[in-house]
Design a protein around this motif. Structure first.
Motif, PDB file in Angstrom:
ATOM      1  N   ASP A 178       0.852  -1.187   0.000  1.00  0.00           N
ATOM      2  CA  ASP A 178       0.000   0.000   0.000  1.00  0.00           C
ATOM      3  C   ASP A 178       0.888   1.238   0.000  1.00  0.00           C
ATOM      4  O   ASP A 178       1.540   1.557   1.002  1.00  0.00           O
ATOM      5  CB  ASP A 178      -0.921   0.002   1.225  1.00  0.00           C
ATOM      6  N   LEU A 179       0.904   1.934  -1.110  1.00  0.00           N
ATOM      7  CA  LEU A 179       1.745   3.111  -1.264  1.00  0.00           C
ATOM      8  C   LEU A 179       0.921   4.382  -1.170  1.00  0.00           C
ATOM      9  O   LEU A 179      -0.254   4.396  -1.532  1.00  0.00           O
ATOM     10  CB  LEU A 179       2.459   3.090  -2.620  1.00  0.00           C
ATOM     11  N   THR A 180       1.553   5.440  -0.706  1.00  0.00           N
ATOM     12  CA  THR A 180       0.932   6.747  -0.820  1.00  0.00           C
ATOM     13  C   THR A 180       1.144   7.243  -2.249  1.00  0.00           C
ATOM     14  O   THR A 180       2.055   6.767  -2.944  1.00  0.00           O
ATOM     15  CB  THR A 180       1.580   7.747   0.150  1.00  0.00           C
ATOM     16  N   PRO A 181       0.318   8.158  -2.725  1.00  0.00           N
ATOM     17  CA  PRO A 181       0.537   8.696  -4.076  1.00  0.00           C
ATOM     18  C   PRO A 181       1.940   9.281  -4.250  1.00  0.00           C
ATOM     19  O   PRO A 181       2.548   9.147  -5.315  1.00  0.00           O
ATOM     20  CB  PRO A 181      -0.538   9.779  -4.194  1.00  0.00           C
ATOM     21  N   GLU A 182       2.456   9.906  -3.175  1.00  0.00           N
ATOM     22  CA  GLU A 182       3.787  10.497  -3.250  1.00  0.00           C
ATOM     23  C   GLU A 182       4.857   9.427  -3.421  1.00  0.00           C
ATOM     24  O   GLU A 182       5.789   9.555  -4.213  1.00  0.00           O
ATOM     25  CB  GLU A 182       4.078  11.333  -1.999  1.00  0.00           C
ATOM     26  N   ARG A 183       4.710   8.330  -2.648  1.00  0.00           N
ATOM     27  CA  ARG A 183       5.681   7.242  -2.740  1.00  0.00           C
ATOM     28  C   ARG A 183       5.591   6.560  -4.102  1.00  0.00           C
ATOM     29  O   ARG A 183       6.619   6.194  -4.695  1.00  0.00           O
ATOM     30  CB  ARG A 183       5.428   6.220  -1.620  1.00  0.00           C
TER      31      ARG A 183
END
Length: 204
Positions: free
Chosen positions: A72-77
């Protein structure tokens, strides 16, 4: 025009992991969808603006592929990962971006149709890179530069077999443009309505 078009593009790239499909099958759907959308964006006669639209699509593609493989990634990552992997297939990209922009200035529609396949291939290769990256990360395996280069070469060969036609890119671009215009008009109507009500009430 850019904000509605960007929102329309991203809205057309929503994805839920299908439990009945394998990770490879789910990833295939994501990569092809993102590559087709990116190619359609390249058709738009917006000099250099496609860079602003294609980057979010590619980042969202990486985010979805990460989700498929349990990350699960953040949009930034996701955007950071896209940039990291993109370094492997970014040779000549700066020059091609400039040439695309110049082509759209001189030949707006034709320039987009010429460059759409290149953008499709670039996004397709990045998707394959992300697939291997997350698969190996899940297994605790490294992903060497040599292996990355091999993935890019295979992606190039695969792109030739699945590349959509110019009409496919053009049709999708036209549909996205139409929906973006409808969204913009609807937003304008919604903004005017409360003001009209307020003015009506002030007169009573």
């Amino acid at each position: 025009m850019l904000p509605p078009l960007l929102k329309q593009v991203l809205d057309n790239f929503n994805f839920d992991v299908d439990p009945d499909l394998t990770p490879e099958q789910n990833t295939e759907e994501v990569i092809k969808s993102a590559a087709l959308l990116s190619g359609a964006i390249a058709v738009e006669p917006l000099p250099f603006a496609d860079i602003l639209l294609i980057t979010p699509v590619q980042a969202k593609m990486v985010l979805h592929i990460g989700k498929i493989y349990g990350f699960d990634l953040t949009p930034e990552r996701a955007q950071d990962v896209a940039k990291e992997l993109g370094m492997t297939v970014a040779y000549g990209m700066a020059a091609r971006q400039v040439m695309r922009g110049l082509a759209k200035i001189a030949l707006p529609v034709l320039g987009g149709l010429i460059t759409a396949p290149a953008v499709y291939g670039w996004t397709f290769a990045l998707g394959r890179m992300a697939e291997q990256y997350f698969d190996r990360k899940r297994q605790g395996l490294p992903f060497s530069d040599r292996e990355r280069a091999q993935v890019v070469q295979e992606a190039k060969r695969s792109t030739k077999r699945v590349l959509p036609s110019a009409s496919d890119f053009g049709d999708l671009a036209a549909e996205l443009r139409r929906r973006a215009q409808d969204r913009e008009q609807a937003a304008g109507t919604a903004t005017q309505t409360p003001n009209d009500d307020t003015q009506s009430q002030s007169r009573h």
